[in-house]
Design a protein around this motif. Structure first.
Motif, short mmCIF file in Angstrom:
data_model
loop_
_atom_site.label_atom_id
_atom_site.label_comp_id
_atom_site.label_asym_id
_atom_site.label_seq_id
_atom_site.Cartn_x
_atom_site.Cartn_y
_atom_site.Cartn_z
N CYS A 99 0.82 -1.22 0.00
CA CYS A 99 0.00 0.00 0.00
C CYS A 99 0.85 1.26 0.00
O CYS A 99 0.45 2.30 -0.54
CB CYS A 99 -0.92 0.01 1.22
N SER A 100 2.03 1.17 0.57
CA SER A 100 2.92 2.32 0.66
C SER A 100 3.62 2.61 -0.66
O SER A 100 3.69 3.77 -1.09
CB SER A 100 3.96 2.07 1.76
N ILE A 101 4.13 1.59 -1.32
CA ILE A 101 5.00 1.79 -2.49
C ILE A 101 4.28 1.60 -3.82
O ILE A 101 4.55 2.29 -4.79
CB ILE A 101 6.20 0.82 -2.42
N LEU A 102 3.33 0.67 -3.87
CA LEU A 102 2.71 0.31 -5.15
C LEU A 102 1.96 1.47 -5.81
O LEU A 102 2.15 1.71 -7.02
CB LEU A 102 1.78 -0.89 -4.94
N PRO A 103 1.10 2.24 -5.11
CA PRO A 103 0.43 3.36 -5.78
C PRO A 103 1.41 4.38 -6.34
O PRO A 103 1.19 4.95 -7.42
CB PRO A 103 -0.45 3.96 -4.68
N ALA A 104 2.51 4.63 -5.62
CA ALA A 104 3.50 5.59 -6.09
C ALA A 104 4.20 5.08 -7.34
O ALA A 104 4.45 5.85 -8.28
CB ALA A 104 4.51 5.87 -4.98
N TYR A 105 4.53 3.79 -7.37
CA TYR A 105 5.18 3.22 -8.56
C TYR A 105 4.28 3.34 -9.78
O TYR A 105 4.72 3.76 -10.86
CB TYR A 105 5.53 1.75 -8.31
N ILE A 106 3.01 3.00 -9.62
CA ILE A 106 2.06 3.08 -10.74
C ILE A 106 1.93 4.51 -11.23
O ILE A 106 1.92 4.78 -12.44
CB ILE A 106 0.70 2.50 -10.33
N ALA A 107 1.83 5.47 -10.30
CA ALA A 107 1.72 6.88 -10.69
C ALA A 107 2.96 7.35 -11.45
O ALA A 107 2.86 8.18 -12.36
CB ALA A 107 1.49 7.74 -9.45
N PRO A 135 10.08 -2.45 -15.67
CA PRO A 135 11.27 -1.59 -15.59
C PRO A 135 11.25 -0.77 -14.30
O PRO A 135 10.22 -0.69 -13.62
CB PRO A 135 11.12 -0.68 -16.81
N GLU A 136 12.37 -0.18 -13.99
CA GLU A 136 12.43 0.72 -12.84
C GLU A 136 11.69 2.01 -13.16
O GLU A 136 11.52 2.40 -14.31
CB GLU A 136 13.90 1.02 -12.50
N SER A 137 11.19 2.67 -12.12
CA SER A 137 10.50 3.95 -12.28
C SER A 137 11.43 4.99 -12.91
O SER A 137 12.54 5.21 -12.40
CB SER A 137 10.01 4.46 -10.92
N PRO A 138 11.00 5.65 -13.99
CA PRO A 138 11.85 6.69 -14.58
C PRO A 138 12.08 7.86 -13.62
O PRO A 138 13.13 8.51 -13.66
CB PRO A 138 11.08 7.12 -15.82
N SER A 149 -3.07 10.52 -2.68
CA SER A 149 -1.84 10.59 -1.89
C SER A 149 -0.61 10.36 -2.76
O SER A 149 0.46 10.93 -2.52
CB SER A 149 -1.87 9.58 -0.74
N SER A 150 -0.74 9.53 -3.80
CA SER A 150 0.40 9.28 -4.70
C SER A 150 0.66 10.46 -5.63
O SER A 150 1.73 10.55 -6.23
CB SER A 150 0.15 8.01 -5.52
N GLU A 151 -0.31 11.38 -5.75
CA GLU A 151 -0.18 12.53 -6.65
C GLU A 151 0.25 13.81 -5.95
O GLU A 151 0.88 14.67 -6.56
CB GLU A 151 -1.52 12.79 -7.35
N VAL A 203 9.96 13.64 -1.62
CA VAL A 203 9.45 13.15 -0.34
C VAL A 203 8.30 12.15 -0.53
O VAL A 203 7.69 11.73 0.45
CB VAL A 203 8.96 14.32 0.55
N LYS A 204 8.02 11.78 -1.77
CA LYS A 204 6.88 10.90 -2.02
C LYS A 204 6.98 9.56 -1.28
O LYS A 204 6.00 9.13 -0.65
CB LYS A 204 6.70 10.67 -3.52
N PRO A 205 8.12 8.86 -1.32
CA PRO A 205 8.18 7.58 -0.58
C PRO A 205 7.91 7.74 0.91
O PRO A 205 7.23 6.92 1.52
CB PRO A 205 9.61 7.09 -0.84
N ILE A 206 8.43 8.85 1.50
CA ILE A 206 8.21 9.07 2.93
C ILE A 206 6.76 9.46 3.19
O ILE A 206 6.12 8.96 4.12
CB ILE A 206 9.16 10.16 3.45
N GLY A 207 6.23 10.37 2.35
CA GLY A 207 4.85 10.82 2.53
C GLY A 207 3.85 9.69 2.37
O GLY A 207 2.94 9.53 3.21
N THR A 208 4.00 8.89 1.31
CA THR A 208 3.06 7.79 1.11
C THR A 208 3.22 6.71 2.18
O THR A 208 2.27 6.01 2.51
CB THR A 208 3.22 7.17 -0.29
N SER A 209 4.43 6.60 2.73
CA SER A 209 4.63 5.65 3.84
C SER A 209 3.84 6.09 5.07
O SER A 209 3.24 5.26 5.77
CB SER A 209 6.12 5.54 4.18
N LEU A 210 3.83 7.39 5.35
CA LEU A 210 3.06 7.89 6.49
C LEU A 210 1.56 7.73 6.25
O LEU A 210 0.80 7.44 7.18
CB LEU A 210 3.41 9.36 6.74
#
Length: 453
Positions: free
Chosen positions: A124-132, A190-193, A374-376, A382-389
């Motif tokens: 839930c923390s990382i997946l939405p950010a990766y997709i975005a 692939p890795e996130s650009p 939240s992913s946007e 700070v996105k990884p930290i923010g989405t983790s919170l």
């Protein structure tokens, strides 16, 4: 509509399998808890029925694991990349389901549920950010909410298989899903650009975009420049304190955390965890396991509709419709339980219909878009930290509602509990109207400008 049907879509669908894994762990309790109350050793592998206290820990320990996971995985995603991080997140789920299949001891069950929470919270923390980050601005909303389809499919699997399979084959089948994700994601994704540009690996970011978009080097040049502009290539390493240094990130944190808190205070995870037991308590004419399957199917079908409208109607419209419908469903459900003993059999269909409305309402708005928004909202550094919170907020709320769901029922009554959840939905409506920005079709840079005002 189908211009996005490229390698980007394949990547997103492969990544979404991890979402399926996370949500199988949530509804796992619905068919399994009734089996663990059985005196029959052929049904209950623990040898004796569990107590209500043990039931509450089996149901809620997943939330403890999920609370632990977001910050370490958020840190890992900034150091090693989104792809490696997501692969690591799948491993605890594989171990968890194998423990539940073959180690027939209550304390091993506790440990397995804790491990399952690590996967649920991390994904839930990382997946939405990766997709975005792998999606384009024009279809980011659509691709982001496809995750909800896979979440709801994960909810459905235990409802469909759990009542009719023994605990060993059931958990072995569930272990296959994270294993499948691991292999496919390792090969395909692939890795996130955005991550690569943030690490100043411009050539690799360009290759990632070419693969994702199925375009030539010149075809991704403009998007690559846009990513570089949004990151400003300042080599700044975001940390938790940066969330409070700019108006944009502080507003992003407040909006995202509050939306996620309201998502959980609507009671969604408590209802998903205890669906079968809720139906048994309602006295509905339908068998509890059949009612649970209906709920799971409704979740899946409603989630299939949203991707086609997410980028045309906007986030706030869906959030408003979602919370109004959820509040009405909870009010009606509370009225049913309040008068249950005096109601004729002719209205025993009310719990099923109310829960269908409840699930559909949440599924078209508050469930997917709390994560999407939240992913946007957060700046990329700070996105990884923010989405983790935000994920941590989700699982703290889930722990509170699931661990104390039975206590609330005892104190307030089942009617009072549903009305309490409905009251939080009303507050969520007011919050959305006055504070949540519309992010449809906007680049990350444009969203930051809106928040900075």
């Amino acid at each position: 509509m189908f211009k996005f049907c490229t390698y980007t879509l394949l990547t997103v669908l492969t990544a979404n399998l991890l979402g399926t894994v996370g949500d199988t762990t949530l509804t796992w309790t619905s068919p399994i808890l009734p089996k663990l109350y059985s005196n029959d050793p052929d049904i209950n592998p623990l040898g004796q029925p569990i107590t209500p206290l043990e039931e509450s820990w089996i149901g809620s320990l997943i939330n403890i694991g999920a609370m632990i996971a977001p910050l370490p995985f958020g840190f890992l995603s900034t150091k090693l990349g989104r792809k490696i991080c997501l692969l690591c997140i799948a491993i605890p789920a594989i171990v968890s389901f194998l423990i539940l299949a073959f180690l027939q001891n209550l304390y091993w069950y506790y440990f397995a549920r804790l491990l399952a929470g690590v996967t649920a919270g991390g994904s839930c923390s990382i997946l939405p950010a990766y997709i975005a980050e792998v999606a384009e601005d024009s279809n980011r909303g659509m691709l982001s909410v496809t995750l909800n389809v896979f979440w709801t499919f994960g909810n459905l699997i235990p409802y469909v298989l759990g009542p009719y399979l023994g605990i060993v084959p059931f958990n072995v089948i569930l272990a296959f899903i994270p294993a499948l994700f691991f292999v496919l994601f390792l090969i395909i994704a692939p890795e996130s650009p955005y991550y690569l540009v943030g690490k100043n690996q411009i050539d690799k970011a360009e290759e990632s975009l070419m693969k994702l978009r199925s375009r030539s080097r010149s075809g991704v040049g403009k998007e690559l420049l846009s990513i570089q502009d949004s990151l400003k290539l300042d080599e700044k390493k975001g940390n938790i304190f940066d969330l409070f240094k700019t108006k944009a990130n502080l507003k992003a944190l407040i909006i995202s955390v509050t939306l996620m808190a309201f998502q959980q205070l609507s009671g969604i995870n408590a209802v998903l965890f205890y669906t079968q037991l809720i139906f048994e308590a309602s006295g509905s004419n339908l068998p509890a396991e059949i009612s649970s399957i209906i709920i799971g199917l409704v979740l899946l079908v409603s989630s299939l509709i949203i991707p086609f409208f997410a980028d045309s109607l906007g986030r706030k419209v869906f959030l408003m419709i979602s919370m109004v419908g959820t509040m009405l469903a909870l009010v009606v459900l509370g009225i049913y339980f309040f008068y249950k003993e005096s109601l004729p059999d002719s209205v025993k269909w009310v719990p099923v219909v109310s829960l269908v409305l409840y699930i559909v309402s949440l599924d078209i708005g508050l469930i997917p878009f709390a994560w999407t928004i939240s992913s946007e909202l957060f700046s990329v550094d700070v996105k990884p930290i923010g989405t983790s919170l935000v994920s941590l907020t989700c699982w703290v709320g889930s722990f509170i509602t699931t661990k104390f769901f039975n206590d609330l029922n005892s104190t307030l009554g089942q009617a009072g509990t549903f009305w309490l959840f409905g009251g939080f939905c009303f507050l969520a409506i007011l919050f959305t109207v006055f504070f949540v920005p519309e992010t449809r079709g906007k680049s990350f840079a444009e969203i930051q400008e809106i928040l900075q005002k």
